[in-house]
Design a protein around this motif. Structure first.
Motif, PDB file in Angstrom:
ATOM      1  N   SER A  69     -21.546   7.053  31.658  1.00 28.10           N
ATOM      2  CA  SER A  69     -22.752   7.877  31.751  1.00 28.10           C
ATOM      3  C   SER A  69     -22.908   8.578  33.102  1.00 28.10           C
ATOM      4  O   SER A  69     -23.797   9.410  33.263  1.00 28.10           O
ATOM      5  N   ASP A  70     -22.031   8.271  34.058  1.00 26.93           N
ATOM      6  CA  ASP A  70     -22.135   8.881  35.380  1.00 26.93           C
ATOM      7  C   ASP A  70     -21.546  10.286  35.440  1.00 26.93           C
ATOM      8  O   ASP A  70     -21.766  11.007  36.422  1.00 26.93           O
ATOM      9  N   VAL A  71     -20.775  10.672  34.428  1.00 29.86           N
ATOM     10  CA  VAL A  71     -20.096  11.973  34.452  1.00 29.86           C
ATOM     11  C   VAL A  71     -20.212  12.655  33.101  1.00 29.86           C
ATOM     12  O   VAL A  71     -20.590  12.041  32.104  1.00 29.86           O
ATOM     13  N   THR A  72     -19.849  13.934  33.065  1.00 28.75           N
ATOM     14  CA  THR A  72     -19.808  14.655  31.796  1.00 28.75           C
ATOM     15  C   THR A  72     -18.515  14.317  31.042  1.00 28.75           C
ATOM     16  O   THR A  72     -17.541  13.836  31.639  1.00 28.75           O
ATOM     17  N   LEU A  73     -18.516  14.595  29.772  1.00 27.63           N
ATOM     18  CA  LEU A  73     -17.332  14.347  28.952  1.00 27.63           C
ATOM     19  C   LEU A  73     -16.149  15.166  29.450  1.00 27.63           C
ATOM     20  O   LEU A  73     -15.025  14.671  29.555  1.00 27.63           O
TER      21      LEU A  73
END
Length: 349
Positions: free
Chosen positions: A217-221
């Motif tokens: 959840s800390d970064v984009t896909l």
């Protein structure tokens, strides 16, 4: 001489020579940081020169490799995150070289685009230089091709070419025998293979590249899927020097199923315990999204192992410690035995 100031120029046809020259000047400092013993002349000439004796070789055999990044480029283009795709390019070539036991010496890149955007191109090539620096390989030359009409606006393609060397008689694989132990080195994610399927599965999921990554959840896909391919060069070369390494397999297209047999004699196969390492979350998500079979996963992706080493059973502890001290996550996967192909025990999914 008549006034030709209103005549059609190369720039009118879509090719900006000045932009190309500006790019070369901008990337020279990055290329200079990759210099290593043996480099005689690099960027700027019609060819680059390398002195093998200057690099410390006595009776060298040259090893070459070429590769690209595949459709992982599409994610980099669509997200605008192009800073690390050059590391992937280098890794795909130099990780192959070390499988022969070769030390990477120098690297050349080919960058092609419809319209040269100097800032973007510099970011890409600086990423290539970073990959070269990490693998102690000189970025000694390359080609930037501006080809209007061949690529859509913003699109580009990359190819890489690496040359390495080793002393005669030290080529891998050699000495593989029953009872040898398989050591797996962890990958940093999907690396640079299987991205046509990755992109299809993302489409099936309904998520965009800017969506929150389902397993981080800390970064984009998009950012997570652009995690660069891990470079194994310096660590693996140290392991080879320590003795007991009989073969190496870079786990790229074809996964574990296709790549490991490439370094085994026809009379030998491998047994791998799928419970000996943990499947990274990215592969769990891909498998669940596509309802993939375990066999498909193992044949398409690296499944969390970027490199497999075939090691003398007496040297397992020494080599494992050496690699662990160098920052690698090492798993003991199984053994070599009489037979053909790869047999799996246990389950990943």
């Amino acid at each position: 001489m008549s006034d030709q100031s209103k005549g059609i120029t190369y720039a009118d046809a879509g090719v900006d020579i000045d932009a190309g020259n500006a790019l070369v000047e901008r990337i020279k400092p990055a290329a200079k940081r990759t210099n290593r013993p043996g480099v005689m002349a690099g960027l700027g000439g019609f060819g680059a020169l390398f002195d093998l004796k200057g690099a410390g070789f006595n009776d060298p055999v040259l090893v070459s490799a070429t590769d690209g990044v595949g459709t992982k480029l599409r994610i980099a283009i669509d997200t605008g995150n192009v800073d690390t795709i050059g590391i992937d390019l280098v890794a795909m070539c130099v990780n192959d070289l070390v499988c022969q036991g070769a030390e990477p010496l120098f690297f050349l890149d080919y960058f092609a685009t419809g319209r040269l955007e100097t800032d973007k191109a510099a970011r890409i090539i600086e990423g290539i230089a970073k990959g070269c620096e990490m693998s102690r390989c000189a970025l000694i030359g390359g080609e930037t091709a501006e080809m209007p009409g061949m690529y859509d606006d913003g699109d580009f393609d990359l190819a890489g070419f690496a040359v390495g060397a080793l002393e005669r008689g030290e080529v891998l694989p050699r000495g593989v025998r029953p009872g040898d132990v398989l050591l797996g080195l962890a990958s940093d994610g999907v690396h640079s293979n299987g991205y046509s399927l990755v992109r299809k599965l993302v489409e099936v999921s309904g998520l965009g590249w800017d969506a929150e990554c389902p397993w981080n959840s800390d970064v984009t896909l998009g950012a997570e899927l652009l995690t660069p391919t891990r470079l194994y060069v310096t660590q693996v070369l140290e392991a080879i020097k320590s003795g007991g390494v009989h073969a190496l397999a870079h786990i790229t297209g074809g996964g574990l199923t296709e790549n490991l047999p490439r370094v085994l004699p026809n009379t030998l196969g491998a047994v791998i315990d799928l419970d000996s390492w943990d499947l990274p979350p990215v592969f769990k998500w891909l498998a669940e999204t596509g309802q993939m079979s375990e066999a498909e996963l193992l044949k398409t992706f690296n499944a969390g192992l970027g490199m497999i080493m075939v090691v003398d059973s007496k040297q397992v502890k020494t080599i494992t410690k050496l690699l662990t001290d160098a920052g690698e996550k090492v798993s003991q996967l199984g053994i070599i035995q009489t037979g053909e192909g790869v047999k799996y025990l246990g389950s990943l999914l």
